[in-house]
Design a protein around this motif. Structure first.
Motif, PDB file in Angstrom:
ATOM      1  N   GLY A   1       0.794  -1.217   0.000  1.00  0.00           N
ATOM      2  CA  GLY A   1       0.000   0.000   0.000  1.00  0.00           C
ATOM      3  C   GLY A   1       0.829   1.271   0.000  1.00  0.00           C
ATOM      4  O   GLY A   1       0.356   2.331  -0.452  1.00  0.00           O
ATOM      5  N   GLU A   2       2.073   1.212   0.470  1.00  0.00           N
ATOM      6  CA  GLU A   2       2.940   2.391   0.452  1.00  0.00           C
ATOM      7  C   GLU A   2       3.270   2.837  -0.972  1.00  0.00           C
ATOM      8  O   GLU A   2       3.599   3.999  -1.203  1.00  0.00           O
ATOM      9  N   GLU A   3       3.156   1.902  -1.910  1.00  0.00           N
ATOM     10  CA  GLU A   3       3.402   2.263  -3.309  1.00  0.00           C
ATOM     11  C   GLU A   3       2.363   3.265  -3.798  1.00  0.00           C
ATOM     12  O   GLU A   3       2.620   4.057  -4.711  1.00  0.00           O
TER      13      GLU A   3
ATOM     14  N   TYR B   1       3.596   6.759  -2.847  1.00  0.00           N
ATOM     15  CA  TYR B   1       4.731   7.137  -3.689  1.00  0.00           C
ATOM     16  C   TYR B   1       4.247   7.532  -5.088  1.00  0.00           C
ATOM     17  O   TYR B   1       4.610   8.589  -5.611  1.00  0.00           O
ATOM     18  N   GLY B   2       3.424   6.682  -5.697  1.00  0.00           N
ATOM     19  CA  GLY B   2       2.937   6.951  -7.049  1.00  0.00           C
ATOM     20  C   GLY B   2       2.096   8.213  -7.119  1.00  0.00           C
ATOM     21  O   GLY B   2       2.226   9.011  -8.060  1.00  0.00           O
ATOM     22  N   LEU B   3       1.228   8.407  -6.128  1.00  0.00           N
ATOM     23  CA  LEU B   3       0.406   9.609  -6.101  1.00  0.00           C
ATOM     24  C   LEU B   3       1.280  10.854  -6.014  1.00  0.00           C
ATOM     25  O   LEU B   3       1.039  11.851  -6.707  1.00  0.00           O
ATOM     26  N   GLY B   4       2.326  10.797  -5.201  1.00  0.00           N
ATOM     27  CA  GLY B   4       3.240  11.935  -5.084  1.00  0.00           C
ATOM     28  C   GLY B   4       3.941  12.253  -6.392  1.00  0.00           C
ATOM     29  O   GLY B   4       4.081  13.428  -6.772  1.00  0.00           O
ATOM     30  N   VAL B   5       4.387  11.227  -7.098  1.00  0.00           N
ATOM     31  CA  VAL B   5       5.060  11.425  -8.392  1.00  0.00           C
ATOM     32  C   VAL B   5       4.106  12.102  -9.374  1.00  0.00           C
ATOM     33  O   VAL B   5       4.476  13.054 -10.087  1.00  0.00           O
ATOM     34  N   ILE B   6       2.873  11.626  -9.422  1.00  0.00           N
ATOM     35  CA  ILE B   6       1.894  12.198 -10.350  1.00  0.00           C
ATOM     36  C   ILE B   6       1.587  13.652  -9.998  1.00  0.00           C
ATOM     37  O   ILE B   6       1.571  14.529 -10.872  1.00  0.00           O
ATOM     38  N   LEU B   7       1.355  13.933  -8.726  1.00  0.00           N
ATOM     39  CA  LEU B   7       1.040  15.306  -8.324  1.00  0.00           C
ATOM     40  C   LEU B   7       2.225  16.241  -8.565  1.00  0.00           C
ATOM     41  O   LEU B   7       2.039  17.401  -8.964  1.00  0.00           O
ATOM     42  N   ASP B   8       3.450  15.749  -8.347  1.00  0.00           N
ATOM     43  CA  ASP B   8       4.638  16.560  -8.643  1.00  0.00           C
ATOM     44  C   ASP B   8       4.686  16.910 -10.127  1.00  0.00           C
ATOM     45  O   ASP B   8       4.966  18.060 -10.499  1.00  0.00           O
ATOM     46  N   ALA B   9       4.434  15.934 -10.964  1.00  0.00           N
ATOM     47  CA  ALA B   9       4.468  16.180 -12.415  1.00  0.00           C
ATOM     48  C   ALA B   9       3.368  17.141 -12.832  1.00  0.00           C
ATOM     49  O   ALA B   9       3.595  18.023 -13.665  1.00  0.00           O
TER      50      ALA B   9
END
Length: 199
Positions: free
Chosen positions: A178-180, A183-191
Motif C-alpha cells: 500500500g505504500e506504493e 509514492y505513485g500519487l506523489g510522483v503524479i502530483l509533482d508532475a
C-alpha cells in the motif's frame, strides 16, 4: 451493493435482488427499469462514498484526499472499478464527483486540456492501483511468507532481479504494498504541479 460486495457483480441479477428483498422478481420493475438502472444506482452509491475535493483550496491536498478516499472505497467494493466510468446515465453523486474534481483542477490553474489530462491520469492510477491491490495474493501481514514461497521457486541465475526485489524489499519487516500508492500519487502530483503555468 450488498450482493455485489458479498458474491461479486455476476451474482447481482434481478432474481438475486428479489430473493434478498423477499419479493417476486417482476415486482422490482415497479421501481426500476431493469438491471442497467440498478447498475447506475449502485455506481452512484459508490461515488457517494468518495470524499469530494473542495475547489479553491490547496489542490494537491484536495486531490490527494480524494484519491485516498477513492482507493478506500474501491477496496470495499472491488467489483466497482470496471463500472465507474461506464454508465451512460450517471446519477447525481457521480455527476457531483466529476464536477468537483474538474472544478478543483480548473481553480488550481490547469487549462481545459491539462485538466482532462490530469483527471485521466489520476483516475488511471487510482483505479489501476485498486485492481492491482485487489489481485495480490497477499496483504501486508502475509507478504513476507507468500513472497518467500514464490521466491523459493525462482532460480537466482534465471531471475536475479525478481529474487533481489523479493529478498531485499518485499520480505523485509514492515513491507506494505500500500505504500506504493502514496509514492505513485506523489510522483503524479509533482508532475502535474510542474505543468501549471508559472511553475
Amino acid at each position: 451493493m450488498a450482493i455485489a460486495d458479498e458474491q461479486g457483480l455476476a451474482a447481482l441479477t434481478m432474481r438475486s435482488l428479489a430473493d434478498a428483498l423477499g419479493v417476486k422478481p417482476m415486482s422490482l420493475y415497479h421501481h426500476v427499469a431493469g438491471k442497467e438502472a440498478i447498475l447506475d444506482g449502485i455506481v452512484d452509491m459508490v461515488f457517494a462514498e468518495m470524499e469530494l475535493p473542495v475547489p479553491g483550496g490547496d489542490w494537491r491536498a484536495e486531490l490527494s484526499r480524494r484519491a485516498r478516499s477513492a482507493r478506500a472505497v474501491l477496496r470495499r467494493h472491488p467489483w466497482a472499478v470496471p463500472l465507474l466510468e461506464s454508465r451512460a446515465t450517471p446519477g447525481p453523486a457521480n455527476l457531483r464527483h466529476h464536477e468537483a474534481v474538474l472544478a478543483t483542477l480548473r481553480a488550481a490553474g490547469f487549462s481545459v486540456p491539462m485538466t482532462a489530462h490530469a483527471y485521466a491520469l489520476l483516475d488511471a492510477f487510482v483505479y489501476g492501483f485498486a485492481v492491482q491491490e485487489a489481485a495480490l495474493p497477499f496483504d501486508a501481514s502475509t507478504a513476507p511468507e507468500v513472497t518467500e514461497a514464490i521466491a523459493a521457486q525462482l532460480s537466482p541465475a534465471d531471475y536475479p532481479h525478481m529474487v533481489e526485489l523479493a529478498v531485499e524489499h518485499v520480505m523485509q519487516p514492515g513491507y506494505d504494498f500500500g505504500e506504493e500508492f502514496e509514492y505513485g500519487l506523489g510522483v503524479i502530483l509533482d508532475a502535474l504541479a510542474a505543468s501549471l503555468p508559472g511553475a
